[in-house]
Design a protein around this motif. Structure first.
Motif, mmCIF file in Angstrom:
data_model
loop_
_atom_site.group_PDB
_atom_site.id
_atom_site.type_symbol
_atom_site.label_atom_id
_atom_site.label_comp_id
_atom_site.label_asym_id
_atom_site.label_seq_id
_atom_site.Cartn_x
_atom_site.Cartn_y
_atom_site.Cartn_z
ATOM 1 N N GLY A 13 0.923 -1.341 0.059
ATOM 2 C CA GLY A 13 -0.088 -0.061 -0.070
ATOM 3 C C GLY A 13 0.842 1.371 -0.102
ATOM 4 O O GLY A 13 2.016 1.311 -0.284
ATOM 5 N N TRP A 14 0.289 2.317 0.174
ATOM 6 C CA TRP A 14 1.012 3.470 0.174
ATOM 7 C C TRP A 14 2.193 3.927 0.948
ATOM 8 O O TRP A 14 3.086 4.454 0.529
ATOM 9 N N ILE A 15 2.280 3.473 2.324
ATOM 10 C CA ILE A 15 3.320 3.369 3.112
ATOM 11 C C ILE A 15 4.320 2.669 2.587
ATOM 12 O O ILE A 15 5.818 3.063 2.875
ATOM 13 N N SER A 16 4.217 1.613 1.820
ATOM 14 C CA SER A 16 5.329 0.879 1.312
ATOM 15 C C SER A 16 6.430 1.845 0.385
ATOM 16 O O SER A 16 7.738 1.510 0.491
ATOM 17 N N GLY A 17 5.854 2.716 -0.243
ATOM 18 C CA GLY A 17 6.777 3.705 -1.046
ATOM 19 C C GLY A 17 7.823 4.312 -0.209
ATOM 20 O O GLY A 17 8.844 4.250 -0.514
ATOM 21 N N GLN A 18 7.350 4.614 0.952
ATOM 22 C CA GLN A 18 8.208 5.431 2.000
ATOM 23 C C GLN A 18 9.218 4.440 2.256
ATOM 24 O O GLN A 18 10.463 4.971 2.596
ATOM 25 N N TYR A 19 8.832 3.364 2.937
ATOM 26 C CA TYR A 19 10.106 2.443 3.086
ATOM 27 C C TYR A 19 10.927 1.950 2.130
ATOM 28 O O TYR A 19 12.222 1.779 2.149
ATOM 29 N N LEU A 20 10.220 1.715 1.044
ATOM 30 C CA LEU A 20 11.309 1.312 -0.126
ATOM 31 C C LEU A 20 12.354 2.604 -0.655
ATOM 32 O O LEU A 20 13.337 2.026 -1.115
ATOM 33 N N ASP A 21 11.782 3.713 -0.459
ATOM 34 C CA ASP A 21 12.766 4.758 -0.810
ATOM 35 C C ASP A 21 14.029 4.612 0.370
ATOM 36 O O ASP A 21 15.135 4.995 -0.460
ATOM 37 N N THR A 22 13.824 4.261 1.335
ATOM 38 C CA THR A 22 14.851 3.948 2.099
ATOM 39 C C THR A 22 15.903 2.866 2.139
ATOM 40 O O THR A 22 16.911 2.661 2.404
ATOM 41 N N ASN A 71 6.303 -6.204 7.481
ATOM 42 C CA ASN A 71 4.960 -6.415 7.830
ATOM 43 C C ASN A 71 4.232 -4.984 7.627
ATOM 44 O O ASN A 71 4.194 -4.287 8.434
ATOM 45 N N LEU A 72 3.789 -4.674 6.354
ATOM 46 C CA LEU A 72 3.063 -3.382 6.179
ATOM 47 C C LEU A 72 1.695 -3.711 5.943
ATOM 48 O O LEU A 72 0.899 -2.617 5.099
ATOM 49 N N THR A 73 1.135 -4.412 6.461
ATOM 50 C CA THR A 73 -0.230 -4.645 6.292
ATOM 51 C C THR A 73 -1.247 -3.868 7.073
ATOM 52 O O THR A 73 -0.673 -2.888 8.011
ATOM 53 N N ILE A 74 -2.558 -3.917 7.097
ATOM 54 C CA ILE A 74 -3.301 -3.083 7.975
ATOM 55 C C ILE A 74 -3.374 -3.469 9.510
ATOM 56 O O ILE A 74 -3.125 -4.818 9.639
ATOM 57 N N PRO A 75 -3.703 -2.713 10.399
ATOM 58 C CA PRO A 75 -3.430 -3.369 11.692
ATOM 59 C C PRO A 75 -3.959 -4.353 12.195
ATOM 60 O O PRO A 75 -3.583 -5.271 12.914
ATOM 61 N N ALA A 76 -5.176 -4.607 11.345
ATOM 62 C CA ALA A 76 -5.890 -5.812 11.678
ATOM 63 C C ALA A 76 -5.284 -7.359 11.620
ATOM 64 O O ALA A 76 -5.400 -8.305 11.929
ATOM 65 N N ALA A 77 -4.247 -7.069 10.521
ATOM 66 C CA ALA A 77 -3.577 -8.291 9.899
ATOM 67 C C ALA A 77 -2.351 -8.325 10.534
ATOM 68 O O ALA A 77 -1.273 -9.225 10.401
#
Length: 363
Positions: A13-22, A71-77
């Motif tokens: 999802g959206w947040i993965s892009g920020q992680y991958l930039d790093t 693990n960049l899933t939604i909180p429920a997962a």
């Protein structure tokens, strides 16, 4: 250095892009695979990373060539994916919170200890120069003995900009579990672990209207409190007052202020890695800026994973994340029961981060 540590990403999802930039070009690790419930989205992300494959979630978790799951899933997962990684003898580093409830969080850490793998968890924003410079200022005695802190997060709600905000308004969501990890984790870095909490909470309305995207105007149900406030009783005797709200419009309050016998610190937004730290000393005529003196400079999301894989004492640990979750869920319980709640966990105050230029932590 040997071969890079191979990482598999679950959740594109959206947040993965920020992680991958790093992470994508860091020499200590390699993004080996990506999985997402949306196979097309996983394929799109994997196509942008050399040597990376798009896999189904279960296939990625079973892949013997991968050592750590991001693990960049939604909180429920969060808990189920973490337990799946641990079952396959893999380290896991996840987005916050560690789990949606304390029972699941305990299961994650218990199984990891039994298997002998590491668990880390966001937020790692607190490892940047903003919070770490503030912490160094406290440790250096610039405000004298710390007595209290005030933390404020106030917004009108994520449904105004998020296309699919449903999970923010069901159990496991809400302003405290969503944004509170940044503030509570920062407060533990600044003032140490928490012994007990006292809370109060309210809910402004029972539905929310999505404000953007293909579902604009759709009403979604609200089943959690959307304004949470309370007091964190730190082990060292300091008291932190925290407010997190999806019911406010705007605030002029500093994200965090720490007060001591001889001074006060204004701490920048703990959802960001950097920012201006300001000090007002007893008897001084005005605030002054404290130059950056600690933290990972120019860091981005994922620095906590790098720290976990390269540091002898990882700072964004599962133990700290469970203590923060204990504080937050206990605050919600306190609000519901109308009484002070003693925490059942503790955590060592993480080690400080020396001022580390990007050229060094990226190498």
């Amino acid at each position: 250095m040997g071969e890079p540590h191979r990482v598999g990403v679950v959740g594109a999802g959206w947040i993965s892009g920020q992680y991958l930039d790093t992470l994508r070009d860091h020499p200590a690790l390699a993004i080996a695979a990506v999985a997402d419930l949306d196979a097309g989205r996983a394929a799109s992300v994997a196509a942008g990373i050399a040597g990376c494959r798009a896999l189904a979630v279960d296939d990625l978790l079973r892949d013997d060539s991968i050592g750590t799951i991001l693990n960049l899933t939604i909180p429920a997962a969060h808990a189920s994916v973490a337990l799946g990684a641990i079952k396959n003898t893999k380290n896991v580093y996840g987005e916050k919170p560690l789990a949606g409830d304390m029972s699941s969080a305990r299961a994650v850490l218990r199984r990891a200890a039994e298997v002998g793998v590491a668990v880390g968890c966001a937020p790692d924003t607190v490892l940047g120069t903003g919070v770490q410079t503030a912490r160094a200022s406290v440790d250096a005695g610039l405000i004298g003995r710390p007595l209290s802190a005030v933390a404020v997060m106030a917004t009108p709600g994520h449904e105004r900009w998020h296309h699919h905000p449903d999970f923010y308004y069901v159990p496991g969501g809400g302003p405290l579990l969503d944004m509170g990890p940044y503030y509570v984790t920062a407060l533990v870095h600044l003032l140490g672990p928490i012994a007990a909490v006292t809370g109060a909470a309210s809910r402004l309305r029972t539905t929310r209207a999505i404000g953007s995207g293909p579902r604009t105007g759709e009403q979604i149900p609200v089943s959690v409190d959307t304004h949470v406030t309370g007091v964190l009783h730190h082990v060292n005797g300091a008291l932190s007052t925290i407010t997190t709200s999806f019911d406010a419009v705007r605030t002029t309050a500093a994200p965090i202020e720490v007060h001591g016998e001889t001074g006060s610190l204004a701490v920048p937004d703990p959802n960001l890695f950097a920012g201006e730290v300001r000090l007002f000393e007893l008897g001084a005529p005005e605030w002054r800026t404290v130059p950056p003196s600690a933290g990972y400079a120019d860091a981005g999301r994922g620095i906590g994973l790098i720290d976990m894989l390269t540091s002898p004492s990882p700072r964004a640990s599962g133990t700290l994340a469970m203590h923060v979750l204990d504080a937050m869920t206990s605050l919600l319980r306190s609000a519901g029961e109308g009484r002070r709640i003693e925490l059942t966990t503790t955590a060592e105050r993480p080690g400080p981060v020396p001022l580390t230029p990007a050229a060094k932590w990226r190498s």
